[in-house]
Write an enzyme that holds these catalytic residues in place. Structure first.
Site, PDB file in Angstrom:
ATOM      1  N   LYS A 149       0.833  -1.214   0.000  1.00 44.14           N
ATOM      2  CA  LYS A 149       0.000   0.000   0.000  1.00 44.14           C
ATOM      3  C   LYS A 149       0.858   1.251   0.000  1.00 44.14           C
ATOM      4  O   LYS A 149       0.533   2.228  -0.660  1.00 44.14           O
ATOM      5  CB  LYS A 149      -0.930   0.012   1.223  1.00 44.14           C
ATOM      6  CG  LYS A 149      -2.123  -0.934   1.103  1.00 44.14           C
ATOM      7  CD  LYS A 149      -3.152  -0.625   2.186  1.00 44.14           C
ATOM      8  CE  LYS A 149      -4.308  -1.606   2.151  1.00 44.14           C
ATOM      9  NZ  LYS A 149      -5.233  -1.403   3.281  1.00 44.14           N
ATOM     10  N   LYS A 167     -12.932  -5.624  -3.738  1.00 44.20           N
ATOM     11  CA  LYS A 167     -14.002  -4.769  -3.219  1.00 44.20           C
ATOM     12  C   LYS A 167     -13.926  -3.363  -3.776  1.00 44.20           C
ATOM     13  O   LYS A 167     -14.906  -2.649  -3.819  1.00 44.20           O
ATOM     14  CB  LYS A 167     -13.841  -4.680  -1.694  1.00 44.20           C
ATOM     15  CG  LYS A 167     -14.960  -5.299  -0.937  1.00 44.20           C
ATOM     16  CD  LYS A 167     -14.674  -5.501   0.543  1.00 44.20           C
ATOM     17  CE  LYS A 167     -14.158  -4.300   1.287  1.00 44.20           C
ATOM     18  NZ  LYS A 167     -14.074  -4.478   2.734  1.00 44.20           N
ATOM     19  N   LYS A 204      -7.690 -11.937  -7.518  1.00 46.30           N
ATOM     20  CA  LYS A 204      -8.770 -12.032  -6.545  1.00 46.30           C
ATOM     21  C   LYS A 204      -9.845 -10.972  -6.825  1.00 46.30           C
ATOM     22  O   LYS A 204      -9.519  -9.833  -7.174  1.00 46.30           O
ATOM     23  CB  LYS A 204      -8.122 -11.766  -5.180  1.00 46.30           C
ATOM     24  CG  LYS A 204      -9.006 -11.993  -3.993  1.00 46.30           C
ATOM     25  CD  LYS A 204      -8.197 -11.804  -2.707  1.00 46.30           C
ATOM     26  CE  LYS A 204      -9.105 -11.250  -1.616  1.00 46.30           C
ATOM     27  NZ  LYS A 204      -8.390 -10.869  -0.408  1.00 46.30           N
TER      28      LYS A 204
END
Ligand code: TRP
Length: 334
Positions: A118, A202, A199
């Site tokens: 991140k 969201k 994956k």
């Protein structure tokens, strides 16, 4: 909710109120929680303070926190076995984080792979992003949690939680339960429909990537019909060579609970168009009742405030007790 009164162990998990919950969250996590909820005392925390570690729109954060809580209920989380609350409603999370900060070596945090990923994507990195796993450790150990069901990507954070708890216990005497991670055995690892090697996310805003729990049926259908497959024209559970087809079959299997053999028999000799149609109908049928419950509950904003308040009121004494013990151990009170 007391461990000692019933002999049930406590499960704690958290979810960030950012992005949109999707079928991967449901099939990989929530569905299992619902199936196992009667075995434990469950604490499901909507971690709004964690969401703040990256920039958020305040109105959206507020709304998403409520949306996640209602989605949990709509998916079958039962308040008889579970407490749902917002992290920021229990100040002990922030208070214990400070205490744990003071026993956590900086190097432990700098090693975290999620932090490194991140941080690499941002120009300016807030202290909160580095401290994120310490807040997560506080979340977990405040409730004497035995089990932490999370995805593979959070395993390192739960291991760090154990290290922090053990270190505190060693330095100041037995204070915290050392939790175990619970990686679901069953349950699908759902991939993006547009890119079956990654994956399902969201936070992706690309149409046709995720199947969001609140997507209307026509959107779900369209996303599935457009899913990336291959040109082999063969229906098999082959993640290596046919990741797109595998992902669809995997979703179908997780929803229907059928065996691989049953599913292969069902689709034998049929094309990808047919497979997609069947998957779409199964997904829609699975999500529709949940969506109906969600929209019913969402009509009454006072209801959700009450759920969050009652959830926090119910578990706050557990957290406050554990915080007090930690404060005593550290010499902050007697
Ligand atoms: N970091 C977790 C995630 O992004 C969310 C989380 C915060 C959590 N606190 C937690 C998960 C405590 C389990 C237990 O998925």
């Amino acid at each position: 909710m007391n461990n000692t009164q019933t002999g049930k162990k406590r499960v704690f998990s958290g979810i960030q109120p950012s992005g949109n919950l999707h079928i991967g969250n449901y099939l990989g996590a929530i569905k299992n929680w619902v199936a196992e909820q009667h075995k434990y005392h469950n604490v499901f925390c909507i971690v709004d303070l964690h969401a703040l570690t990256v920039p958020q729109d305040p109105a959206e954060l507020y709304q998403k926190t409520r949306e996640v809580a209602l989605l949990y209920l709509a998916c079958g989380i039962d308040l008889e076995h579970c407490a749902i609350f917002a992290q920021s409603h229990i100040s002990a999370h922030s208070e214990l984080t400070w205490l744990l900060n003071c026993v956590t070596p900086l190097g432990w945090l700098e090693r975290m792979t999620q932090y490194k990923d991140k941080a690499a994507k941002q120009e300016s990195v807030g202290v909160g992003l580095l401290d994120y796993p310490v807040l997560m450790a506080a979340d977990i150990i405040l409730y004497d949690s035995h089990y932490v069901p999370v995805g593979e990507d959070q395993k390192q954070h739960v291991e760090l939680t154990r290290d922090i708890a053990i270190r505190f216990n060693n330095l100041y005497g037995e204070t915290f339960v050392v939790p175990d991670v619970l990686i679901p055995k069953a349950g699908a690892r759902v991939k993006g429909l547009d890119d079956p090697t990654a994956k399902m996310s969201k936070s992706s805003v690309t149409q046709g990537h995720a199947l969001r729990l609140l997507d209307p049926p026509d959107v779900l259908r369209k996303s599935i019909m457009r899913a990336t497959t291959d040109s082999l024209n063969r229906i098999a559970f082959d993640p290596e060579n046919q990741p797109g087809v595998y992902n669809l079959l995997n979703i179908y299997q997780a929803i229907t609970n059928k065996s691989q053999a049953e599913i292969l028999a069902e689709f034998e000799g049929k094309g990808y168009g047919n497979l997609k149609k069947q998957v779409a109908e199964a997904v829609i049928a699975a999500l529709e009742p949940m969506q109906t419950r969600y929209y019913e509950m969402a009509q009454d904003p006072a209801y959700i405030e009450q759920i969050l308040k009652e959830g926090a009121d119910r578990v706050r004494p557990i957290a406050e007790h554990r915080l007090r013990v930690a404060q005593e151990r550290l010499g902050l009170r007697k």
